[in-house]
Enzyme design. Structure first.
Site, short mmCIF file in Angstrom:
data_model
loop_
_atom_site.label_atom_id
_atom_site.label_comp_id
_atom_site.label_asym_id
_atom_site.label_seq_id
_atom_site.Cartn_x
_atom_site.Cartn_y
_atom_site.Cartn_z
N ASP A 142 51.28 5.21 12.80
CA ASP A 142 50.15 5.13 11.85
C ASP A 142 50.26 3.82 11.09
O ASP A 142 51.36 3.24 10.98
CB ASP A 142 50.19 6.32 10.87
CG ASP A 142 48.84 6.56 10.20
OD1 ASP A 142 48.12 7.47 10.65
OD2 ASP A 142 48.48 5.81 9.26
N ILE A 143 49.16 3.38 10.52
CA ILE A 143 49.17 2.18 9.67
C ILE A 143 49.89 2.49 8.35
O ILE A 143 50.41 1.59 7.69
CB ILE A 143 47.71 1.67 9.43
CG1 ILE A 143 47.65 0.31 8.78
CG2 ILE A 143 46.88 2.66 8.64
CD1 ILE A 143 47.59 -0.81 9.74
N GLY A 161 46.73 10.90 9.86
CA GLY A 161 45.35 11.23 9.49
C GLY A 161 45.10 12.73 9.51
O GLY A 161 45.99 13.53 9.79
N LYS A 182 32.15 4.74 19.20
CA LYS A 182 32.62 5.91 19.96
C LYS A 182 31.91 6.03 21.31
O LYS A 182 32.55 6.38 22.30
CB LYS A 182 32.45 7.18 19.12
CG LYS A 182 33.49 7.30 18.00
CD LYS A 182 34.91 7.49 18.55
CE LYS A 182 35.93 7.70 17.47
NZ LYS A 182 37.29 7.95 17.98
N ASP A 215 49.58 -0.98 13.60
CA ASP A 215 48.21 -1.44 13.39
C ASP A 215 47.61 -1.59 14.79
O ASP A 215 48.02 -2.47 15.55
CB ASP A 215 48.25 -2.78 12.64
CG ASP A 215 46.88 -3.43 12.56
OD1 ASP A 215 45.90 -2.87 13.09
OD2 ASP A 215 46.80 -4.53 11.97
N TYR A 235 30.27 3.58 13.51
CA TYR A 235 31.22 4.58 14.04
C TYR A 235 30.69 5.14 15.37
O TYR A 235 31.41 5.18 16.38
CB TYR A 235 31.36 5.68 12.99
CG TYR A 235 32.19 6.88 13.38
CD1 TYR A 235 33.53 6.75 13.77
CD2 TYR A 235 31.65 8.17 13.32
CE1 TYR A 235 34.29 7.86 14.08
CE2 TYR A 235 32.41 9.29 13.63
CZ TYR A 235 33.72 9.13 14.01
OH TYR A 235 34.46 10.24 14.32
N GLY A 256 47.34 7.04 14.65
CA GLY A 256 46.64 7.72 13.54
C GLY A 256 47.33 9.03 13.19
O GLY A 256 46.68 10.00 12.78
N GLY A 257 48.64 9.07 13.35
CA GLY A 257 49.41 10.32 13.20
C GLY A 257 49.57 10.81 11.78
O GLY A 257 50.16 11.88 11.57
C1 AKB Z 1 32.52 12.00 10.31
O1 AKB Z 1 31.89 12.71 9.53
O2 AKB Z 1 32.41 10.77 10.38
C2 AKB Z 1 33.45 12.70 11.30
C3 AKB Z 1 32.77 13.01 12.59
C4 AKB Z 1 31.69 14.00 12.67
O3 AKB Z 1 33.12 12.44 13.59
N1 AKB Z 1 33.96 13.90 10.71
#
Ligand code: AKB
Length: 314
Positions: A34-35, A11, A146, A52, A142, A8-9
Site C-alpha cells: 500500500d502507499i 484500503g 475502469k 506506489d 474513475y 491497496g492492501g
Molecule cells: C465509488 O462510489 O466510487 C465506488 C464504486 C461504486 O466503485 N464505491
C-alpha cells in the site's frame, strides 16, 4: 504453492481481502502492499511493503523479491475524489494497472485480478438490470479508467496469456476501514453515524437508487472469481450484484434497529455521479460461469453492520 500480492492492501476492500486470503493461503504467502504504512498489529501478521503503483521500478522490485503467482490489484482512486484530482486518478488507476500488467508479463505472474465497478457504465447505459454487455460510456475519470482497465486486461489476456479477471463491484458496505472518496460512501456513513449517535447528512437524494453489496459477499465474489476454473469462463469482466435500494431505504433499515437515529438529505454534486450509474445489475453471466451467489440482502447487511459496530448484539 501460491504467493499472492495485494496492492491497496490498507484500503476498504484491500484490508479485508488480505485477511481473507491469509486465512486461506497462510500469512506468509500473502504480501500486503500500500502507499500507506499498515497499522502495527497488521505489520506483525505477515509480509508488507510500501508501494506506489505509479512507480514501475517499485513494483518490479517487489515482484522480484516475492515472486507472486497472483496479483489482486486493488489500489485505486474512487469516483468522487477522481473528479477532484482527475489527472492523479488517471495515473494511479490506469497507469498503475498498466504497470502491474506489464510487470506481470515480464515476470510471468500467472493471474491478475483488478476490480472494476458499476461506474464503468454511464448515462446512456440501460439503468435497470444492466446487462454484462452493453453501452459503456462513463463520464467520470474513475469510470473512464475502469472501463479502459477492463479492455487493457483483456488485451493482455489475449496477447500475453495473462489470466486477467475483473468484476464490476456495486457500492461496498463494510465496518473495518471506512471507504474514502467514493460516491456510495453515504451508505457506509449512515451506519457509522448511527454507531456514533450522530445525525447523518446524506449527500444524495432520498430516492437515489444504486446496487450495493455487504463486504463478506464482496470478498467471496473476488476470491471465487480468482479460483474459478479457466475452462468455465467465457468472459473476463463480470457484473456482480446483491441488492438495490434507495438512500431512504438504507436509512430506514438502520432506523428499524436504532429508533432514535436521525438523518437528513442534502444532495450535492455526488448525486449527479450516482444518477449516471445503473440502478440495478443483471449478474446472470457471473452466476452461470462461476456460480456467483450473494448471501446478504439489505436487512441482513444492516444487522451485520450494526453488530460489527457494536450497536446491536446477537
Ligand atoms: C465509488 O462510489 O466510487 C465506488 C464504486 C461504486 O466503485 N464505491
Amino acid at each position: 504453492m501460491e504467493k499472492i500480492l495485494v496492492t491497496g492492501g490498507c484500503g476498504q476492500i484491500g484490508s479485508e481481502l488480505v485477511s481473507a486470503l491469509r486465512g486461506k493461503f497462510g500469512n506468509e504467502n500473502v504480501i500486503l502492499t500500500d502507499i500507506n504504512v499498515p497499522n502495527y498489529e497488521v505489520q506483525e501478521i505477515g509480509p508488507w511493503e510500501i508501494l506506489d503503483v505509479t512507480s514501475y521500478e517499485s513494483i518490479k522490485a517487489i515482484i522480484k523479491k516475492f515472486e507472486p503467482t497472483r496479483i489482486f490489484h486493488m489500489a485505486a482512486i474512487l469516483s468522487a475524489t477522481g473528479e477532484k484530482i482527475p489527472q492523479t486518478a488517471f495515473k494511479i488507476n490506469l497507469l498503475g494497472t498498466f504497470n502491474v500488467l506489464e510487470i506481470a508479463r515480464e515476470f510471468g505472474v500467472r493471474q491478475v485480478i483488478v476490480p472494476s465497478t458499476i461506474a464503468a457504465f454511464g448515462p446512456e447505459t440501460p439503468k435497470i438490470n444492466t446487462p454484462n454487455e452493453t453501452v459503456m460510456r462513463p463520464n467520470t475519470m474513475y469510470g473512464i479508467t475502469k472501463v479502459s482497465i477492463e479492455l487493457l486486461g483483456e488485451y493482455y489476456a489475449k496477447n500475453y496469456k495473462i489470466d486477467f479477471r475483473s468484476l464490476r463491484y456495486p457500492g461496498i458496505i463494510s465496518s473495518d476501514v471506512k471507504p474514502g472518496g467514493g460516491t456510495t460512501d453515504y451508505a457506509n456513513a449512515l451506519y457509522f453515524d448511527a454507531a456514533a449517535k450522530k445525525k447523518s447528512i446524506v449527500f444524495v437524494n432520498p430516492q437515489t437508487t444504486l446496487p450495493f453489496m455487504f463486504m463478506p459477499d464482496a470478498l467471496d465474489s473476488i476470491i471465487q472469481l480468482s479460483e474459478a476454473p479457466q475452462e468455465n469462463l467465457v468472459h473476463r469482466s463480470f457484473n456482480v450484484a446483491a441488492f438495490s435500494c434507495t438512500a431512504l431505504e438504507i436509512a430506514e433499515s438502520v432506523k428499524k434497529y436504532v429508533p432514535n437515529f436521525q438523518f437528513d438529505f442534502v444532495p450535492d454534486h455526488r448525486d449527479k455521479i450516482a444518477a449516471s450509474w445503473p440502478q440495478s445489475i443483471d449478474d446472470s453471466v457471473a452466476r452461470k460461469e462461476w456460480n456467483w451467489r450473494h448471501k446478504y440482502d439489505l436487512d441482513g447487511m444492516t444487522r451485520g453492520m450494526l453488530k460489527n459496530l457494536n450497536v446491536i448484539s446477537g
